[in-house]
Design a protein around this motif. Structure first.
Motif, PDB file in Angstrom:
ATOM      1  N   ALA A 123      38.513  47.218  37.686  1.00 58.08           N
ATOM      2  CA  ALA A 123      37.704  46.325  38.278  1.00 58.08           C
ATOM      3  C   ALA A 123      38.351  44.978  38.247  1.00 58.08           C
ATOM      4  O   ALA A 123      39.133  44.278  37.349  1.00 58.08           O
ATOM      5  CB  ALA A 123      36.479  46.065  37.326  1.00 58.08           C
ATOM      6  N   PHE A 124      37.994  44.120  39.396  1.00 61.09           N
ATOM      7  CA  PHE A 124      38.144  42.649  39.378  1.00 61.09           C
ATOM      8  C   PHE A 124      37.271  41.887  39.142  1.00 61.09           C
ATOM      9  O   PHE A 124      37.053  40.622  38.902  1.00 61.09           O
ATOM     10  CB  PHE A 124      39.022  42.021  40.679  1.00 61.09           C
ATOM     11  N   ASP A 125      35.898  42.392  38.808  1.00 60.07           N
ATOM     12  CA  ASP A 125      34.679  41.893  38.356  1.00 60.07           C
ATOM     13  C   ASP A 125      33.605  43.145  38.118  1.00 60.07           C
ATOM     14  O   ASP A 125      33.900  43.978  38.877  1.00 60.07           O
ATOM     15  CB  ASP A 125      34.114  40.853  39.704  1.00 60.07           C
ATOM     16  N   ILE A 126      32.890  42.734  37.228  1.00 61.33           N
ATOM     17  CA  ILE A 126      31.716  43.698  36.931  1.00 61.33           C
ATOM     18  C   ILE A 126      30.275  43.176  37.217  1.00 61.33           C
ATOM     19  O   ILE A 126      29.770  42.119  36.605  1.00 61.33           O
ATOM     20  CB  ILE A 126      31.843  44.315  35.579  1.00 61.33           C
ATOM     21  N   THR A 127      29.813  43.499  38.314  1.00 58.85           N
ATOM     22  CA  THR A 127      28.686  42.979  38.772  1.00 58.85           C
ATOM     23  C   THR A 127      27.495  43.602  38.386  1.00 58.85           C
ATOM     24  O   THR A 127      27.833  44.557  37.842  1.00 58.85           O
ATOM     25  CB  THR A 127      28.762  42.686  40.276  1.00 58.85           C
ATOM     26  N   LYS A 128      26.293  42.887  38.644  1.00 54.51           N
ATOM     27  CA  LYS A 128      25.083  43.818  38.434  1.00 54.51           C
ATOM     28  C   LYS A 128      24.789  45.062  39.160  1.00 54.51           C
ATOM     29  O   LYS A 128      24.373  45.992  38.684  1.00 54.51           O
ATOM     30  CB  LYS A 128      23.760  42.883  38.624  1.00 54.51           C
ATOM     31  N   THR A 144      38.220  49.051  33.729  1.00 54.77           N
ATOM     32  CA  THR A 144      39.493  48.469  33.165  1.00 54.77           C
ATOM     33  C   THR A 144      39.673  47.243  33.490  1.00 54.77           C
ATOM     34  O   THR A 144      39.161  46.893  34.718  1.00 54.77           O
ATOM     35  CB  THR A 144      40.671  49.483  33.134  1.00 54.77           C
ATOM     36  N   GLY A 145      40.258  46.200  32.920  1.00 51.08           N
ATOM     37  CA  GLY A 145      40.521  44.928  33.344  1.00 51.08           C
ATOM     38  C   GLY A 145      39.611  43.927  33.271  1.00 51.08           C
ATOM     39  O   GLY A 145      39.950  42.568  33.296  1.00 51.08           O
ATOM     40  N   GLN A 146      38.390  44.285  33.157  1.00 51.09           N
ATOM     41  CA  GLN A 146      37.072  43.271  32.900  1.00 51.09           C
ATOM     42  C   GLN A 146      36.479  43.776  31.775  1.00 51.09           C
ATOM     43  O   GLN A 146      36.588  44.871  31.194  1.00 51.09           O
ATOM     44  CB  GLN A 146      36.297  43.250  34.138  1.00 51.09           C
ATOM     45  N   GLU A 147      35.395  42.999  31.247  1.00 47.78           N
ATOM     46  CA  GLU A 147      34.777  43.223  30.087  1.00 47.78           C
ATOM     47  C   GLU A 147      33.012  42.829  30.244  1.00 47.78           C
ATOM     48  O   GLU A 147      32.685  41.758  30.754  1.00 47.78           O
ATOM     49  CB  GLU A 147      35.212  42.685  28.816  1.00 47.78           C
ATOM     50  N   ASN A 148      32.335  43.857  30.047  1.00 49.55           N
ATOM     51  CA  ASN A 148      30.793  43.698  29.790  1.00 49.55           C
ATOM     52  C   ASN A 148      30.182  44.496  29.001  1.00 49.55           C
ATOM     53  O   ASN A 148      30.463  45.834  28.936  1.00 49.55           O
ATOM     54  CB  ASN A 148      30.162  43.913  31.298  1.00 49.55           C
ATOM     55  N   SER A 149      29.364  44.121  28.169  1.00 48.61           N
ATOM     56  CA  SER A 149      28.673  45.054  26.999  1.00 48.61           C
ATOM     57  C   SER A 149      27.787  45.868  27.787  1.00 48.61           C
ATOM     58  O   SER A 149      27.686  46.832  26.971  1.00 48.61           O
ATOM     59  CB  SER A 149      27.961  43.882  26.234  1.00 48.61           C
ATOM     60  N   LEU A 150      27.445  45.836  28.904  1.00 48.31           N
ATOM     61  CA  LEU A 150      26.506  46.783  29.358  1.00 48.31           C
ATOM     62  C   LEU A 150      27.163  48.420  29.884  1.00 48.31           C
ATOM     63  O   LEU A 150      26.311  49.064  30.244  1.00 48.31           O
ATOM     64  CB  LEU A 150      25.750  46.364  30.449  1.00 48.31           C
ATOM     65  N   ILE A 154      37.693  48.873  29.034  1.00 46.29           N
ATOM     66  CA  ILE A 154      38.860  48.829  28.274  1.00 46.29           C
ATOM     67  C   ILE A 154      39.893  47.564  29.165  1.00 46.29           C
ATOM     68  O   ILE A 154      40.007  47.789  29.988  1.00 46.29           O
ATOM     69  CB  ILE A 154      39.689  50.235  28.207  1.00 46.29           C
ATOM     70  N   LYS A 155      40.282  46.737  28.219  1.00 45.30           N
ATOM     71  CA  LYS A 155      40.931  45.509  28.766  1.00 45.30           C
ATOM     72  C   LYS A 155      41.933  45.092  27.592  1.00 45.30           C
ATOM     73  O   LYS A 155      41.916  45.357  26.600  1.00 45.30           O
ATOM     74  CB  LYS A 155      40.100  44.673  29.221  1.00 45.30           C
ATOM     75  N   ILE A 156      42.814  44.160  28.202  1.00 45.85           N
ATOM     76  CA  ILE A 156      43.763  43.352  27.245  1.00 45.85           C
ATOM     77  C   ILE A 156      42.943  42.231  26.890  1.00 45.85           C
ATOM     78  O   ILE A 156      42.086  41.858  27.380  1.00 45.85           O
ATOM     79  CB  ILE A 156      45.009  43.124  27.942  1.00 45.85           C
ATOM     80  N   ASP A 157      43.385  41.528  25.786  1.00 44.40           N
ATOM     81  CA  ASP A 157      42.892  40.099  25.336  1.00 44.40           C
ATOM     82  C   ASP A 157      43.671  38.974  26.363  1.00 44.40           C
ATOM     83  O   ASP A 157      44.546  38.399  25.881  1.00 44.40           O
ATOM     84  CB  ASP A 157      43.315  39.993  23.936  1.00 44.40           C
ATOM     85  N   ASP A 158      43.009  38.705  27.463  1.00 42.13           N
ATOM     86  CA  ASP A 158      43.480  37.930  28.438  1.00 42.13           C
ATOM     87  C   ASP A 158      43.475  36.456  27.565  1.00 42.13           C
ATOM     88  O   ASP A 158      44.344  35.673  27.705  1.00 42.13           O
ATOM     89  CB  ASP A 158      42.963  37.789  29.692  1.00 42.13           C
ATOM     90  N   THR A 183      41.089  32.454  41.454  1.00 45.07           N
ATOM     91  CA  THR A 183      39.748  32.371  41.465  1.00 45.07           C
ATOM     92  C   THR A 183      38.849  32.864  40.395  1.00 45.07           C
ATOM     93  O   THR A 183      39.187  33.769  39.655  1.00 45.07           O
ATOM     94  CB  THR A 183      38.848  32.925  42.763  1.00 45.07           C
ATOM     95  N   GLU A 184      38.009  32.045  39.689  1.00 42.83           N
ATOM     96  CA  GLU A 184      37.040  32.610  38.513  1.00 42.83           C
ATOM     97  C   GLU A 184      36.227  33.690  38.695  1.00 42.83           C
ATOM     98  O   GLU A 184      35.670  34.262  37.851  1.00 42.83           O
ATOM     99  CB  GLU A 184      36.400  31.381  38.006  1.00 42.83           C
ATOM    100  N   ASP A 185      36.261  34.037  40.226  1.00 42.27           N
ATOM    101  CA  ASP A 185      35.396  35.335  40.382  1.00 42.27           C
ATOM    102  C   ASP A 185      36.040  36.532  39.609  1.00 42.27           C
ATOM    103  O   ASP A 185      35.492  37.437  39.049  1.00 42.27           O
ATOM    104  CB  ASP A 185      35.434  35.902  41.737  1.00 42.27           C
ATOM    105  N   ASP A 186      37.401  36.543  39.122  1.00 37.96           N
ATOM    106  CA  ASP A 186      38.099  37.385  38.239  1.00 37.96           C
ATOM    107  C   ASP A 186      37.971  36.740  36.868  1.00 37.96           C
ATOM    108  O   ASP A 186      38.748  35.747  36.530  1.00 37.96           O
ATOM    109  CB  ASP A 186      39.476  37.482  38.590  1.00 37.96           C
ATOM    110  N   LYS A 187      37.092  37.328  36.056  1.00 38.95           N
ATOM    111  CA  LYS A 187      36.678  36.570  34.668  1.00 38.95           C
ATOM    112  C   LYS A 187      38.013  36.810  33.836  1.00 38.95           C
ATOM    113  O   LYS A 187      38.002  35.704  33.031  1.00 38.95           O
ATOM    114  CB  LYS A 187      35.274  37.043  34.062  1.00 38.95           C
ATOM    115  N   ALA A 188      38.752  37.863  33.705  1.00 30.53           N
ATOM    116  CA  ALA A 188      39.768  38.104  32.851  1.00 30.53           C
ATOM    117  C   ALA A 188      40.878  36.991  33.226  1.00 30.53           C
ATOM    118  O   ALA A 188      41.550  36.418  32.157  1.00 30.53           O
ATOM    119  CB  ALA A 188      40.175  39.566  33.012  1.00 30.53           C
ATOM    120  N   VAL A 189      41.334  37.175  34.362  1.00 27.81           N
ATOM    121  CA  VAL A 189      42.432  36.395  34.796  1.00 27.81           C
ATOM    122  C   VAL A 189      42.401  35.007  35.084  1.00 27.81           C
ATOM    123  O   VAL A 189      42.849  34.002  34.813  1.00 27.81           O
ATOM    124  CB  VAL A 189      43.462  37.077  35.886  1.00 27.81           C
TER     125      VAL A 189
END
Length: 326
Positions: A123-128, A144-150, A154-158, A183-189
């Motif tokens: 994922a480059f973003d995890i949306t609703k 993978t790549g992003q994080e959301n508690s819902l 699995i991701k790295i510690d960016d 862009t900040e649309d990609d929360k991890a990077v």
């Protein structure tokens, strides 16, 4: 009397899909987990369910949604996923979202309709919409790549990666810096990696300017003129690929690296060793990330215990592209 999933749902007052998600390790609220687990224990349904699943024939297919075909990162992760799944008797079906969220959702739906046993989404973003779909389908899904508690991720510690490189650049004496990011649309990077870098300079007088590109070589090349207009001593790319785009422009304009600009990035791409000067980078163990994603999806499919989360290794590799500012 045979107890069904619908019976459990009726007893608890939730939907059938909620019970299925609980049994398959998907997201269920804490309140519903308590109620469903009590009903399952009371009726003895759980043992019957597991026995049925063990007898059932899976398709042996795992769907993987990647952000784009030409992504170095996706390629490394995908290679590792494929090797690990093959060892466990699974084959993969690959679909590309081309960084289009609507297409990513359609890809997940299509894979589910095709009867795969589980889905991995780079994922480059995890949306609703991602969350709603992940909680609707009854097969395991891992992002993978992003994080959301819902949802399961699995991701790295960016943030840690960003801070690691920030501390290195700070200790080399650089104070005039441009962060060439995404862009900040990609929360991890776009957010965490950048904020981690900035954090290393919290108590240091410095001037860090941000220039937005994207993940492509061409966009980094295009934005290089603006980067140079800030007169930085160091240019940090959010990925090694971005660094390469900047280096190409600087070379064409007659600049020398690291004499005129120190440069560094993230990823540990092999091509960073093939250019001159070689690129200082935070090496990310994408193979380990892919292996972990594959093992986790198989464990979810086969109703096995999922291993505890382990950190994906990050290592700063010092090469030739950064000089010390006296």
């Amino acid at each position: 009397m045979k107890v069904t999933i619908q019976d459990i749902a009726n007893m608890v007052g939730v939907s059938k899909s909620t019970v299925s998600r609980y049994l398959n390790g998907g997201y269920v609220s804490d309140e519903n987990i308590k109620k469903i687990s009590e009903a399952v224990e009371k009726t003895g349904f759980k043992s019957n369910f597991f026995a049925k699943r063990l007898k059932a024939k899976n398709s042996g297919l795992v769907g993987v949604v990647i952000p784009r075909i030409d992504s170095f990162t996706a390629g490394k992760i995908l290679k590792s996923i494929n090797m690990q799944l093959e060892e466990k008797g699974y084959q993969i079906i690959i679909l590309s979202s081309e960084l289009d969220k609507a297409k990513e959702i359609r890809s997940i739906e299509k894979l589910h309709e095709q009867g795969v046993d589980g889905i991995i989404v780079m994922a480059f973003d995890i949306t609703k919409e991602n969350i709603a779909l992940a909680n609707k389908i009854t097969i395991p899904i891992i992002f993978t790549g992003q994080e959301n508690s819902l949802v399961r991720c699995i991701k790295i510690d960016d943030r840690k990666a960003g801070k690691m490189l920030g501390e290195y650049i700070r200790d080399k004496g650089h104070r005039e810096i441009v962060f060439l990011g995404v862009t900040e649309d990609d929360k991890a990077v776009g957010i965490e990696r950048k904020e981690g870098f900035y954090e290393a300079f919290n108590n240091v007088e410095s001037n860090i300017n941000f220039v937005q590109a994207d993940f492509s070589f061409n966009k980094a090349y295009e934005m290089a003129e603006k980067v140079i207009s800030y007169n930085p001593t160091a240019v940090i790319g959010a990925t090694d690929n971005i660094v390469l785009g900047f280096i190409r422009y600087a070379f064409e304009k007659g600049y020398e690296i690291p004499k005129d600009f120190s440069v560094a990035g993230f990823g540990g791409y092999d091509i960073g060793l093939a250019v001159h000067p070689t690129i200082t980078t935070v090496d990310i163990d994408y193979e380990a990330l892919g292996k972990k994603a594959a093992n986790s999806i198989v464990a979810s499919i086969e109703l096995e215990e999922i291993e505890d989360e382990t950190n994906i290794n990050l290592e700063l590799i010092e090469r030739e592209s950064v000089r010390k500012v006296e």
